[in-house]
Design a protein around this motif. Structure first.
Motif, short mmCIF file in Angstrom:
data_model
loop_
_atom_site.label_atom_id
_atom_site.label_comp_id
_atom_site.label_asym_id
_atom_site.label_seq_id
_atom_site.Cartn_x
_atom_site.Cartn_y
_atom_site.Cartn_z
N ALA A 136 0.85 -1.19 0.00
CA ALA A 136 0.00 0.00 0.00
C ALA A 136 0.88 1.24 0.00
O ALA A 136 2.03 1.18 0.45
CB ALA A 136 -0.92 0.02 1.22
N THR A 137 0.33 2.33 -0.50
CA THR A 137 1.09 3.58 -0.43
C THR A 137 1.17 4.05 1.02
O THR A 137 2.23 4.43 1.50
CB THR A 137 0.41 4.67 -1.29
OG1 THR A 137 0.27 4.20 -2.62
CG2 THR A 137 1.23 5.96 -1.28
N SER A 157 0.51 9.77 -4.50
CA SER A 157 0.94 8.43 -4.89
C SER A 157 2.37 8.45 -5.41
O SER A 157 2.77 9.37 -6.13
CB SER A 157 0.00 7.87 -5.96
OG SER A 157 0.45 6.61 -6.39
N GLY A 213 -2.35 8.87 -2.87
CA GLY A 213 -2.08 7.45 -2.70
C GLY A 213 -3.14 6.75 -1.88
O GLY A 213 -3.92 7.38 -1.16
N ASP A 214 -3.20 5.43 -2.00
CA ASP A 214 -4.20 4.66 -1.27
C ASP A 214 -3.82 4.51 0.20
O ASP A 214 -2.64 4.59 0.56
CB ASP A 214 -4.37 3.28 -1.90
CG ASP A 214 -3.09 2.47 -1.82
OD1 ASP A 214 -2.05 2.97 -2.30
OD2 ASP A 214 -3.12 1.36 -1.25
N ARG A 246 -4.39 1.86 3.43
CA ARG A 246 -4.81 0.53 3.84
C ARG A 246 -4.67 0.41 5.35
O ARG A 246 -3.61 0.63 5.91
CB ARG A 246 -3.96 -0.52 3.13
CG ARG A 246 -4.06 -1.95 3.65
CD ARG A 246 -5.45 -2.55 3.52
NE ARG A 246 -5.97 -2.56 2.15
CZ ARG A 246 -7.15 -3.08 1.82
NH1 ARG A 246 -7.92 -3.61 2.76
NH2 ARG A 246 -7.56 -3.05 0.58
N SER A 279 -11.26 -0.87 2.86
CA SER A 279 -9.85 -0.51 2.96
C SER A 279 -9.21 -1.07 4.23
O SER A 279 -8.16 -0.61 4.66
CB SER A 279 -9.70 1.02 2.95
OG SER A 279 -10.33 1.59 4.08
#
Length: 649
Positions: free
Chosen positions: A471-472, A567, A579-580, A582, A627
């Motif tokens: 993950a980012t 990201s 960015g994602d 998580r 998420s």
């Protein structure tokens, strides 16, 4: 509620009437009926009963709660759990017990208040038509009341104050008219008549069990302090007490005028309705029913607040909490709402033959225990605040004697129905103690490591392109109180279970503080743009909406150029795509390799059952389940016995 409600004002006083005094305000519906019962009316006993009511309202309600307890506020909030948060800094561990016992018995009281208040009001219809079926009407009203909880009380709440103002005014006028017919009842101000009642009544000392019903709502004055403020409560209590006393004295005057008769022989079920003119009965019953609904609503709302505090203090499993309106403190807990509804319907069904008279037997025992627990905690609060020790001894001794007397008098109701609320309270206590001590047992065996020992490897991992990016932004919720520590299981999850490469590692900790509405956070950046810890400090009445709070913190950090959450993928970075994120939740379960003492195993097994019935961690913290990844790890509490294996060829 807005802060302006806490200031002394006409609007504040009106709101206070609707929120605070519902329970104690509806007590004239059943107190004298419970005292007189089926016995012939005796003027000496009636004057003694009125005297006992007056001095109970003065000593217990006015002096203890309105004057003393309202001083023990936690940033403007009251209630037994708020009081506990004020004194737990004394580090006296056993104070947990009176806090949980008091909270459980107060919650149990919330199950019987709606049935007895609504039943006592609706039973006035019998005066008009003895054949009217009371039980179905009571059940319908209670069901509608609980069904409306999911929509909040913003709309109907504005009518509570005017309804209770009309109710108390009606009490005073009806009582004052009857009082004018027999002023001899005013001799009840002399406490000797109360003493005479206890000495000469056929039940003797035990008649206090019925007298106590006049002050059962006193605890609500303290519990709901945060809604209205102490000045509004104190000033409005002057009006409320005068109206209550006028009605009690008026009922007493009417009863004395019918000396020697029984209520049944006169075809009277309740002296409260007997003092009403015949033409006024339909209006009186309607107003009484509305007042009973308001009283019930206040207790239901108070129960929601109580359980919300219990969850924050780790006394209760995490359950779904909704916020139906934007009003401060307005909660709706579906599971508790329908649990209370089921309890109320059971009480109505259980006492369907006796009606409210039977419910009176079950009423009072639980709430007097709450009062005793509050007195116990008050003792330590006064010590903590350095009150004069002689004043502490005098007050605590006086109220211990008064409340133990009420407790003993109420214990004789045990077999007649008191056992019901006591059993409900015990079930609630077991739940709270199990949840609290199970978490203590689990936390005792958590292994923490120094985060600084792992910073180099975390930095290397985040830059190791040979490891697929997980993950980012990788976010872990940690229970480590000290910001330099982290659970060993979290490091195992990142490095061993499946190496998790991320551009930024976030560690988030939530600490519940003793103030009610604190909302603070602190950021520690261990490695710039790589390893960051956020500590939230939230009050015990603040909902932990971690997803929203975390998002706000990240936005502030980005605005201050403290972190770059764009990201790191070239194509996305080029177009400034965020960015994602998580979230990883570590779910700890008890390993079967453990050899635990029986009582700890029982507590942990019960804890697991309660946990399955409650909310999952991601829902409890308001996280988007899409998420969130949940990882389970065994919690090895005791070292497993050595396994002896023999190799054979």
């Amino acid at each position: 509620m807005g802060k302006h409600i806490h200031k002394l004002s006409a609007a504040g006083l009106l709101v206070t009437l609707g929120i605070i005094f519902g329970d104690i305000g509806t007590s004239p519906l059943y107190v004298l009926k419970a005292i007189v019962g089926n016995d012939p009316i005796n003027s000496r006993d009636i004057i003694g009963a009125i005297s006992a009511i007056f001095w109970t309202l003065t000593l217990q309600t006015t002096i203890k709660y309105v004057i003393i307890m309202l001083r023990a506020d936690n940033k403007g909030e009251g209630g037994i759990f708020s009081l506990y948060t004020l004194i737990r800094k004394t580090k006296i561990k056993w104070l947990l017990f009176p806090a949980i016992i008091g909270g459980s018995t107060l919650l149990a009281d919330g199950i019987i208040t709606p049935p007895i208040s609504v039943s006592s009001a609706i039973e006035g219809l019998i005066v008009i038509n003895p054949d009217i079926p009371i039980i179905p009407i009571v059940i319908v009203i209670i069901t509608i009341l609980f069904g409306l909880q999911q929509f909040g009380t913003k709309l109907i709440g504005r009518f509570f104050g005017p309804v209770m103002f009309i109710w108390f005014t009606m009490l005073g006028i009806l009582g004052g008219i009857q009082l004018g017919t027999n002023l001899n009842v005013l001799s009840a101000f002399n406490p000797y008549h109360a003493y005479e009642l206890l000495m000469n009544h056929k039940q003797g000392f035990l008649i206090l069990g019925a007298v106590f019903l006049c002050t059962t709502g006193a605890e609500a004055l303290y519990s709901d302090l945060g809604h209205c403020g102490k000045e509004n409560i104190r000033v409005s209590w002057i009006f409320v007490k005068i109206m209550l006393l006028l009605n009690y004295f008026g009922q007493g005057a009417w009863l004395i005028s019918h000396e020697g008769k029984t209520l049944a022989s006169m075809g009277i079920t309740n002296p409260f309705y007997a003092i009403m003119p015949q033409w006024f009965l339909p209006f009186g019953i309607g107003i009484a029913t509305l007042a009973a609904v308001v009283a019930s609503q206040a207790l239901i709302s108070g129960s929601f607040t109580l359980i919300n505090e219990a969850i924050r203090l780790n006394f209760w499993p995490k359950v779904k909490i909704k916020y139906p309106t934007e009003l401060k403190g307005q909660l709706y807990i579906p599971s508790l709402n329908w649990m209370l509804w089921a309890g109320c319907i059971f009480i109505v069904w259980k006492f369907r033959e006796e009606g409210s008279s039977g419910m009176e037997a079950a009423y009072g025992l639980a709430i007097v225990m709450t009062m005793l627990m509050t007195t116990t905690l008050l003792n330590f609060y006064m010590i903590l605040k350095r009150y004069n020790k002689f004043l502490i001894i005098a007050l605590i001794s006086t109220y211990s004697i008064i409340e133990i007397s009420f407790l003993i008098a109420n214990l004789h109701k045990f077999a007649d129905g008191g056992y019901i609320t006591l059993m409900i309270a015990i079930l609630l206590m077991i739940t709270m103690f199990t949840w609290y001590f199970a978490r203590k047992i689990r936390n005792r065996y958590l292994v923490f490591v120094k985060l600084s020992d792992y910073l180099p490897v975390l930095e290397d991992l985040s830059r190791d392109l040979s490891v697929p990016k997980y993950a980012t932004n990788l976010v872990y919720l940690t229970s480590a109180d000290h910001r330099t520590e982290i659970e060993s299981k979290i490091m195992y999850s990142i490095l061993n279970k499946q190496p998790k490469r991320a551009d930024i590692y976030w560690f988030v900790h939530v600490h519940v503080v003793d103030e009610p509405y604190t909302m603070e956070y602190r950021v520690n950046e261990f490695i710039h743009d790589d390893v960051i810890r956020i500590d939230f400090r939230l009050g015990f009445r603040v909902a932990p909406r971690i997803s929203l709070m975390f998002k706000k913190v990240v936005e502030d950090m980005v605005k201050n150029k403290e972190v770059d959450v764009t990201s790191r993928y070239a194509s996305l970075n080029k177009n400034n795509i965020i960015g994602d994120f998580r979230f990883i939740l570590i779910e700890k379960f008890i390993s079967y390799d453990n050899d635990l003492p029986f009582y700890e195993k029982w507590i942990l097994d019960s804890y697991n059952i309660l946990k399955k019935m409650g909310l999952s961690e991601e829902k409890a913290f308001g996280l988007d389940s899409s998420s969130v990844t949940i990882e389970s790890f065994p919690l090895l509490i005791t070292a497993p016995k050595e396994i002896c294996l023999t190799r054979v060829d």
